[in-house]
Design a protein around this motif. Sequence first.
Motif, PDB file in Angstrom:
ATOM      1  N   ALA A 112      33.312 -21.574 -55.663  1.00  0.00           N
ATOM      2  CA  ALA A 112      33.386 -21.748 -57.113  1.00  0.00           C
ATOM      3  C   ALA A 112      34.814 -21.542 -57.583  1.00  0.00           C
ATOM      4  O   ALA A 112      35.518 -20.646 -57.099  1.00  0.00           O
ATOM      5  N   VAL A 113      35.257 -22.380 -58.519  1.00  0.00           N
ATOM      6  CA  VAL A 113      36.598 -22.277 -59.097  1.00  0.00           C
ATOM      7  C   VAL A 113      36.466 -22.208 -60.610  1.00  0.00           C
ATOM      8  O   VAL A 113      35.792 -23.062 -61.210  1.00  0.00           O
ATOM      9  N   PHE A 114      37.084 -21.188 -61.220  1.00  0.00           N
ATOM     10  CA  PHE A 114      37.075 -21.114 -62.684  1.00  0.00           C
ATOM     11  C   PHE A 114      38.505 -21.159 -63.191  1.00  0.00           C
ATOM     12  O   PHE A 114      39.365 -20.402 -62.737  1.00  0.00           O
ATOM     13  N   GLY A 115      38.725 -22.048 -64.182  1.00  0.00           N
ATOM     14  CA  GLY A 115      40.057 -22.255 -64.737  1.00  0.00           C
ATOM     15  C   GLY A 115      40.636 -23.523 -64.162  1.00  0.00           C
ATOM     16  O   GLY A 115      40.963 -23.585 -62.971  1.00  0.00           O
ATOM     17  N   LEU A 116      40.738 -24.558 -64.991  1.00  0.00           N
ATOM     18  CA  LEU A 116      41.114 -25.883 -64.487  1.00  0.00           C
ATOM     19  C   LEU A 116      42.442 -26.361 -65.068  1.00  0.00           C
ATOM     20  O   LEU A 116      42.596 -27.520 -65.447  1.00  0.00           O
ATOM     21  N   GLY A 117      43.394 -25.443 -65.131  1.00  0.00           N
ATOM     22  CA  GLY A 117      44.757 -25.826 -65.450  1.00  0.00           C
ATOM     23  C   GLY A 117      45.424 -26.395 -64.211  1.00  0.00           C
ATOM     24  O   GLY A 117      44.779 -26.836 -63.262  1.00  0.00           O
TER      25      GLY A 117
ATOM     26  N   SER B 198      41.330 -18.397 -61.919  1.00  0.00           N
ATOM     27  CA  SER B 198      42.671 -18.652 -62.438  1.00  0.00           C
ATOM     28  C   SER B 198      43.314 -17.332 -62.825  1.00  0.00           C
ATOM     29  O   SER B 198      42.658 -16.462 -63.422  1.00  0.00           O
ATOM     30  N   PRO B 199      44.606 -17.140 -62.523  1.00  0.00           N
ATOM     31  CA  PRO B 199      45.254 -15.873 -62.873  1.00  0.00           C
ATOM     32  C   PRO B 199      45.323 -15.620 -64.376  1.00  0.00           C
ATOM     33  O   PRO B 199      45.521 -14.478 -64.797  1.00  0.00           O
ATOM     34  N   GLY B 200      45.154 -16.650 -65.192  1.00  0.00           N
ATOM     35  CA  GLY B 200      45.193 -16.462 -66.636  1.00  0.00           C
ATOM     36  C   GLY B 200      43.907 -15.919 -67.218  1.00  0.00           C
ATOM     37  O   GLY B 200      43.833 -15.612 -68.415  1.00  0.00           O
ATOM     38  N   VAL B 201      42.867 -15.770 -66.399  1.00  0.00           N
ATOM     39  CA  VAL B 201      41.554 -15.312 -66.864  1.00  0.00           C
ATOM     40  C   VAL B 201      41.398 -13.823 -66.554  1.00  0.00           C
ATOM     41  O   VAL B 201      41.696 -13.391 -65.431  1.00  0.00           O
ATOM     42  N   PRO B 202      40.947 -13.007 -67.513  1.00  0.00           N
ATOM     43  CA  PRO B 202      40.852 -11.558 -67.284  1.00  0.00           C
ATOM     44  C   PRO B 202      39.981 -11.190 -66.094  1.00  0.00           C
ATOM     45  O   PRO B 202      38.828 -11.615 -65.995  1.00  0.00           O
TER      46      PRO B 202
ATOM     47  N   TYR C 104      49.157 -10.735 -62.223  1.00  0.00           N
ATOM     48  CA  TYR C 104      47.835 -11.361 -62.219  1.00  0.00           C
ATOM     49  C   TYR C 104      47.529 -11.945 -60.846  1.00  0.00           C
ATOM     50  O   TYR C 104      46.412 -11.836 -60.325  1.00  0.00           O
ATOM     51  N   GLN C 105      48.527 -12.606 -60.256  1.00  0.00           N
ATOM     52  CA  GLN C 105      48.322 -13.247 -58.956  1.00  0.00           C
ATOM     53  C   GLN C 105      48.182 -12.226 -57.836  1.00  0.00           C
ATOM     54  O   GLN C 105      47.369 -12.410 -56.924  1.00  0.00           O
ATOM     55  N   ILE C 106      48.961 -11.147 -57.897  1.00  0.00           N
ATOM     56  CA  ILE C 106      48.834 -10.091 -56.888  1.00  0.00           C
ATOM     57  C   ILE C 106      47.442  -9.473 -56.961  1.00  0.00           C
ATOM     58  O   ILE C 106      46.819  -9.164 -55.933  1.00  0.00           O
ATOM     59  N   ASP C 107      46.939  -9.289 -58.166  1.00  0.00           N
ATOM     60  CA  ASP C 107      45.614  -8.707 -58.371  1.00  0.00           C
ATOM     61  C   ASP C 107      44.525  -9.541 -57.697  1.00  0.00           C
ATOM     62  O   ASP C 107      43.477  -9.017 -57.323  1.00  0.00           O
ATOM     63  N   LEU C 108      44.786 -10.834 -57.552  1.00  0.00           N
ATOM     64  CA  LEU C 108      43.803 -11.751 -56.959  1.00  0.00           C
ATOM     65  C   LEU C 108      44.167 -12.141 -55.529  1.00  0.00           C
ATOM     66  O   LEU C 108      43.620 -13.102 -54.992  1.00  0.00           O
ATOM     67  N   ALA C 109      45.082 -11.400 -54.914  1.00  0.00           N
ATOM     68  CA  ALA C 109      45.504 -11.699 -53.539  1.00  0.00           C
ATOM     69  C   ALA C 109      45.419 -10.438 -52.693  1.00  0.00           C
ATOM     70  O   ALA C 109      46.437  -9.876 -52.279  1.00  0.00           O
ATOM     71  N   PRO C 110      44.202  -9.970 -52.394  1.00  0.00           N
ATOM     72  CA  PRO C 110      44.048  -8.669 -51.722  1.00  0.00           C
ATOM     73  C   PRO C 110      44.583  -8.624 -50.296  1.00  0.00           C
ATOM     74  O   PRO C 110      44.833  -7.535 -49.769  1.00  0.00           O
ATOM     75  N   GLY C 111      44.792  -9.783 -49.657  1.00  0.00           N
ATOM     76  CA  GLY C 111      45.278  -9.785 -48.281  1.00  0.00           C
ATOM     77  C   GLY C 111      46.712 -10.225 -48.118  1.00  0.00           C
ATOM     78  O   GLY C 111      47.205 -10.361 -46.990  1.00  0.00           O
TER      79      GLY C 111
END
Length: 469
Positions: A13-18, A72-76, A172-179
Amino acid sequence: MIPATGFAKRTVAVFGLGKSGLSTVRALEAGGAKVVAWDDGEAKRKEAAAAGVTLEDLTTRGWSDIAAFVLSPGVPLTHPEPHPTVKLAQAAGVEVIGDVELFHRSVRALAPSGRIVAVTGTNGKSTTTALIGHMVKRCGGDAQVGGNIGRPVLELDMPTASTVYVIEVSSYQIDLAPGLAPDVAILLNVTPDHIDRHGTIENYAAIKARLFSHQGAGDTAVIGVDDAYSSDICTRVSAARAQKVVPVSIGKALGHGVYAIDGQLYDSTGTQTQKAGELTSLRTLAGAHNWQNAAVAYAAGRALGYPREKIIASFESFPGLAHRMEIVGEQDGVRYVNDSKATNADAASKALATYNNIYWIIGGKSKEGGIETLVDYFPRLRRAYLIGAASDEFARTLEGKVDYVRSQTLDRAVEAAANDAEKGVGELRVVLLSPACASFDQFNNFEERGEAFRAGVLKHLSAKGRASA
Protein backbone atom coordinates in the motif's frame (compact mmCIF):
# COMPACT_ATOMS: atom_id res chain seq x y z
CA MET A 1 14.89 3.95 -11.96
CA ILE A 2 15.81 1.59 -9.13
CA PRO A 3 13.30 -1.28 -8.86
CA ALA A 4 12.03 -1.71 -5.29
CA THR A 5 12.94 -5.28 -4.43
CA GLY A 6 11.62 -7.67 -1.81
CA PHE A 7 7.89 -7.50 -2.52
CA ALA A 8 7.48 -9.47 -5.74
CA LYS A 9 3.93 -10.87 -6.09
CA ARG A 10 2.94 -9.25 -2.77
CA THR A 11 0.61 -6.31 -2.14
CA VAL A 12 2.09 -3.02 -0.98
CA ALA A 13 0.00 0.00 0.00
CA VAL A 14 1.19 3.52 -0.85
CA PHE A 15 -0.30 6.67 0.65
CA GLY A 16 0.54 10.10 -0.75
CA LEU A 17 0.70 10.51 -4.51
CA GLY A 18 2.96 13.48 -5.00
CA LYS A 19 6.23 13.26 -6.89
CA SER A 20 7.92 10.76 -4.58
CA GLY A 21 4.71 8.76 -4.13
CA LEU A 22 4.26 8.21 -7.85
CA SER A 23 7.91 7.23 -8.24
CA THR A 24 7.46 4.75 -5.36
CA VAL A 25 4.51 3.15 -7.15
CA ARG A 26 6.52 2.78 -10.35
CA ALA A 27 9.53 1.34 -8.52
CA LEU A 28 7.44 -1.19 -6.61
CA GLU A 29 5.71 -2.31 -9.78
CA ALA A 30 9.10 -2.60 -11.51
CA GLY A 31 10.11 -4.92 -8.67
CA GLY A 32 7.07 -7.12 -9.23
CA ALA A 33 4.82 -5.89 -6.43
CA LYS A 34 1.10 -5.31 -6.66
CA VAL A 35 0.43 -1.74 -5.55
CA VAL A 36 -2.72 -0.20 -4.14
CA ALA A 37 -2.52 3.55 -3.56
CA TRP A 38 -4.50 6.46 -2.19
CA ASP A 39 -4.28 10.17 -1.47
CA ASP A 40 -6.58 12.46 0.47
CA GLY A 41 -6.55 14.96 -2.40
CA GLU A 42 -8.91 14.39 -5.30
CA ALA A 43 -6.60 16.17 -7.75
CA LYS A 44 -3.71 13.86 -6.84
CA ARG A 45 -5.95 10.81 -7.22
CA LYS A 46 -7.04 11.92 -10.67
CA GLU A 47 -3.43 12.50 -11.70
CA ALA A 48 -2.44 9.07 -10.41
CA ALA A 49 -5.37 7.35 -12.11
CA ALA A 50 -4.40 8.98 -15.40
CA ALA A 51 -0.92 7.50 -14.92
CA GLY A 52 -2.41 4.02 -14.51
CA VAL A 53 -2.10 3.74 -10.73
CA THR A 54 -4.52 1.34 -9.02
CA LEU A 55 -6.49 3.36 -6.47
CA GLU A 56 -8.20 1.97 -3.38
CA ASP A 57 -9.36 3.91 -0.36
CA LEU A 58 -6.99 2.64 2.31
CA THR A 59 -9.26 3.85 5.10
CA THR A 60 -12.04 1.44 4.06
CA ARG A 61 -10.33 -1.61 2.51
CA GLY A 62 -8.96 -4.50 4.55
CA TRP A 63 -5.27 -4.72 5.46
CA SER A 64 -4.81 -8.47 5.89
CA ASP A 65 -3.16 -8.93 2.47
CA ILE A 66 -0.82 -5.91 2.68
CA ALA A 67 2.87 -6.72 3.13
CA ALA A 68 4.10 -3.16 3.71
CA PHE A 69 2.79 0.39 3.87
CA VAL A 70 4.83 3.12 2.19
CA LEU A 71 3.90 6.54 3.56
CA SER A 72 4.72 9.89 2.00
CA PRO A 73 7.08 11.83 4.29
CA GLY A 74 4.67 14.78 4.20
CA VAL A 75 1.97 12.77 6.02
CA PRO A 76 2.01 12.72 9.86
CA LEU A 77 3.50 9.54 11.29
CA THR A 78 3.33 10.46 14.98
CA HIS A 79 2.53 14.16 15.59
CA PRO A 80 0.30 16.01 15.96
CA GLU A 81 -1.58 12.74 15.44
CA PRO A 82 -0.87 9.73 13.22
CA HIS A 83 -2.77 9.78 9.95
CA PRO A 84 -5.75 7.36 9.97
CA THR A 85 -3.95 5.08 7.50
CA VAL A 86 -0.97 4.85 9.86
CA LYS A 87 -3.26 3.74 12.70
CA LEU A 88 -4.82 1.09 10.45
CA ALA A 89 -1.43 -0.20 9.34
CA GLN A 90 -0.14 -0.39 12.90
CA ALA A 91 -3.31 -2.15 14.09
CA ALA A 92 -2.82 -4.75 11.34
CA GLY A 93 0.86 -5.23 12.19
CA VAL A 94 2.00 -3.84 8.82
CA GLU A 95 5.42 -2.13 8.73
CA VAL A 96 5.26 1.59 7.92
CA ILE A 97 8.21 2.79 5.84
CA GLY A 98 9.13 5.44 3.26
CA ASP A 99 10.76 5.56 -0.14
CA VAL A 100 14.24 6.08 1.38
CA GLU A 101 13.94 2.74 3.19
CA LEU A 102 12.92 1.05 -0.07
CA PHE A 103 15.84 2.72 -1.82
CA HIS A 104 18.34 1.55 0.80
CA ARG A 105 17.10 -2.05 0.76
CA SER A 106 17.11 -2.16 -3.04
CA VAL A 107 20.60 -0.66 -3.48
CA ARG A 108 22.04 -3.09 -0.94
CA ALA A 109 20.29 -6.03 -2.67
CA LEU A 110 21.03 -5.06 -6.26
CA ALA A 111 24.50 -3.54 -5.89
CA PRO A 112 26.14 -4.23 -2.52
CA SER A 113 29.18 -2.20 -3.57
CA GLY A 114 27.10 0.91 -4.26
CA ARG A 115 27.99 3.67 -1.81
CA ILE A 116 25.46 5.93 -0.10
CA VAL A 117 26.16 9.35 1.39
CA ALA A 118 23.20 10.67 3.40
CA VAL A 119 23.02 14.31 4.50
CA THR A 120 20.71 15.73 7.14
CA GLY A 121 20.51 18.78 9.41
CA THR A 122 18.13 21.61 10.09
CA ASN A 123 19.92 23.98 7.72
CA GLY A 124 22.48 23.62 4.96
CA LYS A 125 21.67 20.08 3.86
CA SER A 126 20.61 20.97 0.31
CA THR A 127 23.74 23.00 -0.40
CA THR A 128 25.90 20.31 1.16
CA THR A 129 24.20 17.54 -0.83
CA ALA A 130 24.65 19.45 -4.08
CA LEU A 131 28.26 20.28 -3.18
CA ILE A 132 29.13 16.65 -2.44
CA GLY A 133 27.48 15.55 -5.69
CA HIS A 134 29.55 18.12 -7.58
CA MET A 135 32.69 16.97 -5.75
CA VAL A 136 32.07 13.30 -6.60
CA LYS A 137 31.71 14.14 -10.29
CA ARG A 138 34.85 16.29 -10.30
CA CYS A 139 36.75 13.49 -8.58
CA GLY A 140 35.73 11.01 -11.28
CA GLY A 141 32.72 9.33 -9.67
CA ASP A 142 29.19 8.74 -10.94
CA ALA A 143 27.21 10.98 -8.59
CA GLN A 144 23.50 10.27 -8.29
CA VAL A 145 21.95 13.13 -6.31
CA GLY A 146 18.40 13.14 -4.97
CA GLY A 147 16.06 12.50 -2.06
CA ASN A 148 14.71 15.61 -0.38
CA ILE A 149 16.46 17.60 -3.13
CA GLY A 150 15.81 17.12 -6.84
CA ARG A 151 14.92 13.60 -7.96
CA PRO A 152 13.11 11.14 -5.69
CA VAL A 153 15.56 8.47 -4.56
CA LEU A 154 13.88 5.63 -6.45
CA GLU A 155 14.18 7.58 -9.71
CA LEU A 156 17.96 7.69 -9.49
CA ASP A 157 19.91 5.58 -11.98
CA MET A 158 21.00 2.03 -11.34
CA PRO A 159 24.56 1.92 -10.02
CA THR A 160 27.78 1.50 -11.93
CA ALA A 161 31.13 0.54 -10.46
CA SER A 162 31.80 4.19 -9.60
CA THR A 163 28.32 5.22 -8.42
CA VAL A 164 27.98 7.24 -5.24
CA TYR A 165 24.42 8.03 -4.18
CA VAL A 166 24.30 11.41 -2.45
CA ILE A 167 20.91 11.85 -0.84
CA GLU A 168 19.41 14.59 1.27
CA VAL A 169 17.20 13.18 4.00
CA SER A 170 14.80 15.15 6.17
CA SER A 171 13.73 14.15 9.67
CA TYR A 172 10.46 12.92 8.14
CA GLN A 173 12.36 10.60 5.80
CA ILE A 174 14.68 9.30 8.53
CA ASP A 175 11.61 8.55 10.65
CA LEU A 176 10.37 6.29 7.83
CA ALA A 177 13.73 4.60 7.14
CA PRO A 178 14.34 2.31 10.13
CA GLY A 179 17.09 0.30 8.39
CA LEU A 180 19.02 3.10 6.69
CA ALA A 181 22.79 2.59 7.06
CA PRO A 182 24.76 5.04 4.87
CA ASP A 183 28.42 4.51 4.11
CA VAL A 184 28.87 8.18 5.00
CA ALA A 185 26.25 9.79 7.25
CA ILE A 186 26.32 13.56 7.79
CA LEU A 187 24.59 15.69 10.42
CA LEU A 188 25.20 19.40 9.98
CA ASN A 189 23.26 20.93 12.85
CA VAL A 190 20.10 20.75 14.93
CA THR A 191 18.02 23.82 15.72
CA PRO A 192 14.28 24.02 16.50
CA ASP A 193 12.17 23.12 13.45
CA HIS A 194 9.26 20.83 12.58
CA ILE A 195 8.22 20.65 16.22
CA ASP A 196 4.60 20.27 15.07
CA ARG A 197 5.59 16.96 13.47
CA HIS A 198 7.89 15.63 16.19
CA GLY A 199 6.41 17.00 19.41
CA THR A 200 9.60 18.34 21.01
CA ILE A 201 13.07 19.45 19.98
CA GLU A 202 14.41 16.42 21.85
CA ASN A 203 12.35 14.05 19.68
CA TYR A 204 13.45 15.92 16.58
CA ALA A 205 17.13 15.57 17.54
CA ALA A 206 16.66 11.89 18.39
CA ILE A 207 15.26 11.22 14.93
CA LYS A 208 18.20 12.99 13.31
CA ALA A 209 20.54 10.80 15.40
CA ARG A 210 18.98 7.64 13.97
CA LEU A 211 20.93 8.28 10.78
CA PHE A 212 23.96 6.78 12.55
CA SER A 213 22.27 3.93 14.43
CA HIS A 214 22.89 1.17 11.87
CA GLN A 215 26.35 2.16 10.70
CA GLY A 216 29.21 -0.23 11.37
CA ALA A 217 32.90 -0.73 10.87
CA GLY A 218 34.01 0.83 7.60
CA ASP A 219 31.31 3.51 7.72
CA THR A 220 31.89 7.16 8.60
CA ALA A 221 29.79 9.59 10.65
CA VAL A 222 30.49 13.27 9.97
CA ILE A 223 28.87 15.43 12.66
CA GLY A 224 28.82 19.18 13.20
CA VAL A 225 29.54 20.00 16.84
CA ASP A 226 28.75 23.71 17.02
CA ASP A 227 25.29 23.34 18.59
CA ALA A 228 24.44 21.54 21.81
CA TYR A 229 22.17 18.88 20.32
CA SER A 230 24.58 17.85 17.56
CA SER A 231 27.54 17.91 19.94
CA ASP A 232 25.68 15.58 22.28
CA ILE A 233 24.86 13.25 19.39
CA CYS A 234 28.53 13.22 18.37
CA THR A 235 29.56 12.30 21.91
CA ARG A 236 27.10 9.41 22.05
CA VAL A 237 27.94 8.09 18.57
CA SER A 238 31.67 8.28 19.36
CA ALA A 239 31.17 6.40 22.63
CA ALA A 240 29.44 3.54 20.80
CA ARG A 241 32.60 2.98 18.68
CA ALA A 242 30.64 1.36 15.86
CA GLN A 243 31.95 3.55 13.03
CA LYS A 244 34.59 6.17 12.35
CA VAL A 245 33.44 9.57 13.65
CA VAL A 246 34.66 12.88 12.23
CA PRO A 247 33.57 15.95 14.24
CA VAL A 248 33.37 19.24 12.31
CA SER A 249 33.53 22.76 13.73
CA ILE A 250 33.58 26.28 12.36
CA GLY A 251 35.42 28.61 14.68
CA LYS A 252 37.16 26.28 17.10
CA ALA A 253 40.15 23.98 16.68
CA LEU A 254 39.58 20.27 17.21
CA GLY A 255 42.10 17.75 18.44
CA HIS A 256 40.46 15.27 16.10
CA GLY A 257 38.24 16.22 13.19
CA VAL A 258 37.88 18.87 10.48
CA TYR A 259 37.55 22.55 11.31
CA ALA A 260 37.70 26.02 9.80
CA ILE A 261 39.02 29.16 11.47
CA ASP A 262 38.80 32.53 9.70
CA GLY A 263 38.09 30.76 6.43
CA GLN A 264 41.09 28.42 6.64
CA LEU A 265 40.19 24.71 6.50
CA TYR A 266 42.17 22.29 8.66
CA ASP A 267 42.25 18.48 8.77
CA SER A 268 43.23 16.91 12.08
CA THR A 269 41.93 13.40 11.38
CA GLY A 270 45.45 12.00 11.03
CA THR A 271 48.51 12.07 13.21
CA GLN A 272 49.19 15.73 12.41
CA THR A 273 46.95 18.71 11.71
CA GLN A 274 47.23 19.85 8.12
CA LYS A 275 45.93 22.95 6.39
CA ALA A 276 43.50 21.57 3.81
CA GLY A 277 42.48 24.67 1.90
CA GLU A 278 41.33 28.28 1.67
CA LEU A 279 37.56 28.95 1.84
CA THR A 280 37.30 32.75 1.85
CA SER A 281 37.77 33.00 -1.92
CA LEU A 282 34.84 30.67 -2.73
CA ARG A 283 32.22 33.08 -4.14
CA THR A 284 29.39 30.54 -4.19
CA LEU A 285 30.21 29.32 -0.67
CA ALA A 286 30.36 32.66 1.13
CA GLY A 287 29.81 32.92 4.86
CA ALA A 288 30.60 30.77 7.89
CA HIS A 289 27.55 28.55 7.36
CA ASN A 290 28.85 27.65 3.89
CA TRP A 291 32.27 26.98 5.37
CA GLN A 292 30.57 24.35 7.52
CA ASN A 293 28.97 22.90 4.38
CA ALA A 294 32.39 22.81 2.71
CA ALA A 295 34.06 21.30 5.78
CA VAL A 296 31.62 18.39 6.04
CA ALA A 297 31.79 17.87 2.26
CA TYR A 298 35.57 17.74 2.58
CA ALA A 299 35.27 15.13 5.35
CA ALA A 300 32.89 13.11 3.17
CA GLY A 301 35.29 13.31 0.24
CA ARG A 302 38.15 12.04 2.35
CA ALA A 303 35.95 9.20 3.64
CA LEU A 304 35.23 8.28 0.01
CA GLY A 305 38.95 8.18 -0.68
CA TYR A 306 39.34 11.31 -2.81
CA PRO A 307 42.61 13.29 -2.74
CA ARG A 308 42.63 16.52 -0.75
CA GLU A 309 43.69 18.63 -3.75
CA LYS A 310 40.85 17.37 -5.98
CA ILE A 311 38.28 18.01 -3.27
CA ILE A 312 39.33 21.63 -2.79
CA ALA A 313 39.54 22.19 -6.55
CA SER A 314 35.97 20.92 -6.92
CA PHE A 315 34.76 23.52 -4.40
CA GLU A 316 36.23 26.28 -6.57
CA SER A 317 34.04 25.24 -9.53
CA PHE A 318 30.85 24.68 -7.53
CA PRO A 319 28.09 26.76 -9.20
CA GLY A 320 26.00 27.11 -6.06
CA LEU A 321 22.50 25.95 -5.26
CA ALA A 322 19.41 27.56 -6.70
CA HIS A 323 17.37 29.50 -4.11
CA ARG A 324 20.10 29.25 -1.43
CA MET A 325 22.15 32.44 -1.39
CA GLU A 326 22.09 32.28 -5.18
CA ILE A 327 23.56 35.35 -6.88
CA VAL A 328 21.12 36.12 -9.69
CA GLY A 329 22.57 39.45 -10.77
CA GLU A 330 25.06 42.16 -9.91
CA GLN A 331 25.25 45.65 -11.42
CA ASP A 332 26.56 49.05 -10.38
CA GLY A 333 27.51 47.97 -6.88
CA VAL A 334 24.23 46.12 -6.20
CA ARG A 335 24.12 42.34 -5.80
CA TYR A 336 20.79 40.48 -6.01
CA VAL A 337 20.69 37.33 -3.86
CA ASN A 338 17.95 34.70 -3.98
CA ASP A 339 17.76 32.94 -0.62
CA SER A 340 14.16 31.78 -0.95
CA LYS A 341 15.03 28.46 0.67
CA ALA A 342 15.52 30.29 3.98
CA THR A 343 12.13 29.29 5.36
CA ASN A 344 12.93 29.94 9.01
CA ALA A 345 14.81 32.53 11.02
CA ASP A 346 17.86 30.37 11.61
CA ALA A 347 18.27 29.79 7.87
CA ALA A 348 17.86 33.51 7.16
CA SER A 349 20.51 34.34 9.75
CA LYS A 350 23.17 32.74 7.55
CA ALA A 351 22.63 35.22 4.72
CA LEU A 352 22.27 38.15 7.11
CA ALA A 353 25.61 37.22 8.69
CA THR A 354 27.31 37.12 5.29
CA TYR A 355 26.50 40.61 4.00
CA ASN A 356 26.30 44.25 5.06
CA ASN A 357 24.19 47.05 3.51
CA ILE A 358 21.23 44.73 3.09
CA TYR A 359 17.89 45.63 1.52
CA TRP A 360 15.97 42.73 3.01
CA ILE A 361 12.82 41.22 1.47
CA ILE A 362 11.12 39.22 4.18
CA GLY A 363 7.80 37.57 4.94
CA GLY A 364 5.37 34.84 4.05
CA LYS A 365 3.78 32.32 6.38
CA SER A 366 5.59 32.83 9.68
CA LYS A 367 7.01 30.02 11.77
CA GLU A 368 7.07 29.85 15.56
CA GLY A 369 9.27 32.56 17.04
CA GLY A 370 9.12 34.83 14.00
CA ILE A 371 12.30 36.89 13.55
CA GLU A 372 12.96 37.78 17.19
CA THR A 373 16.23 35.82 17.12
CA LEU A 374 17.56 37.97 14.25
CA VAL A 375 17.74 41.25 16.17
CA ASP A 376 21.54 41.13 16.37
CA TYR A 377 21.70 41.33 12.56
CA PHE A 378 19.48 44.42 12.28
CA PRO A 379 22.45 46.85 12.19
CA ARG A 380 23.41 45.26 8.85
CA LEU A 381 20.08 46.30 7.30
CA ARG A 382 19.39 49.44 5.33
CA ARG A 383 15.68 48.76 4.92
CA ALA A 384 13.23 45.85 5.11
CA TYR A 385 10.41 45.12 2.63
CA LEU A 386 7.55 43.15 4.17
CA ILE A 387 5.48 40.74 2.11
CA GLY A 388 2.75 38.24 2.82
CA ALA A 389 0.86 37.11 5.90
CA ALA A 390 3.67 37.83 8.38
CA SER A 391 3.79 41.56 7.60
CA ASP A 392 2.04 42.74 10.76
CA GLU A 393 4.02 40.43 13.06
CA PHE A 394 7.36 41.39 11.52
CA ALA A 395 6.51 45.09 11.50
CA ARG A 396 6.08 44.91 15.28
CA THR A 397 9.52 43.31 15.64
CA LEU A 398 11.20 45.85 13.34
CA GLU A 399 9.45 48.93 14.74
CA GLY A 400 11.95 51.44 16.06
CA LYS A 401 14.91 49.27 15.07
CA VAL A 402 14.87 49.03 11.25
CA ASP A 403 13.33 51.21 8.57
CA TYR A 404 10.70 49.16 6.74
CA VAL A 405 7.98 49.41 4.13
CA ARG A 406 4.96 47.20 3.58
CA SER A 407 5.37 46.01 0.01
CA GLN A 408 2.82 43.16 0.44
CA THR A 409 3.79 41.39 -2.81
CA LEU A 410 7.18 40.14 -3.96
CA ASP A 411 7.21 41.95 -7.29
CA ARG A 412 6.61 45.29 -5.58
CA ALA A 413 9.27 44.50 -2.97
CA VAL A 414 11.89 43.67 -5.62
CA GLU A 415 11.28 46.91 -7.49
CA ALA A 416 11.34 49.04 -4.33
CA ALA A 417 14.45 47.37 -2.92
CA ALA A 418 16.31 47.61 -6.23
CA ASN A 419 15.51 51.31 -6.60
CA ASP A 420 16.59 52.03 -3.02
CA ALA A 421 19.83 50.05 -3.33
CA GLU A 422 20.76 51.82 -6.56
CA LYS A 423 20.64 55.16 -4.76
CA GLY A 424 23.35 54.02 -2.38
CA VAL A 425 27.03 54.70 -2.87
CA GLY A 426 30.26 53.08 -1.81
CA GLU A 427 30.66 49.45 -0.86
CA LEU A 428 28.54 46.55 -2.10
CA ARG A 429 24.81 46.81 -1.47
CA VAL A 430 22.70 43.64 -1.41
CA VAL A 431 19.06 43.15 -2.34
CA LEU A 432 18.34 39.98 -0.42
CA LEU A 433 15.31 37.71 -0.55
CA SER A 434 15.70 35.67 2.64
CA PRO A 435 12.10 35.41 3.85
CA ALA A 436 12.49 33.52 7.17
CA CYS A 437 9.04 32.13 6.35
CA ALA A 438 7.26 29.38 4.52
CA SER A 439 5.95 30.40 1.11
CA PHE A 440 2.47 28.92 1.24
CA ASP A 441 0.53 32.14 1.71
CA GLN A 442 1.41 33.45 -1.77
CA PHE A 443 3.34 30.66 -3.53
CA ASN A 444 3.14 26.90 -3.89
CA ASN A 445 6.69 26.38 -2.65
CA PHE A 446 9.98 28.17 -2.04
CA GLU A 447 11.17 27.31 -5.56
CA GLU A 448 8.27 29.20 -7.11
CA ARG A 449 8.97 32.14 -4.81
CA GLY A 450 12.65 32.12 -5.79
CA GLU A 451 11.82 31.99 -9.49
CA ALA A 452 9.50 34.96 -9.02
CA PHE A 453 12.33 36.89 -7.35
CA ARG A 454 14.72 36.03 -10.18
CA ALA A 455 12.16 37.10 -12.77
CA GLY A 456 11.57 40.38 -10.93
CA VAL A 457 15.29 41.13 -10.77
CA LEU A 458 15.82 40.40 -14.46
CA LYS A 459 12.79 42.48 -15.37
CA HIS A 460 14.13 45.40 -13.34
CA LEU A 461 17.59 45.19 -14.88
CA SER A 462 16.19 44.78 -18.38
CA ALA A 463 13.93 47.81 -17.98
CA LYS A 464 16.98 49.90 -17.18
CA GLY A 465 18.80 48.58 -20.22
CA ARG A 466 21.30 46.49 -18.29
CA ALA A 467 22.23 42.85 -18.50
CA SER A 468 22.37 40.75 -15.37
CA ALA A 469 25.70 39.46 -14.18
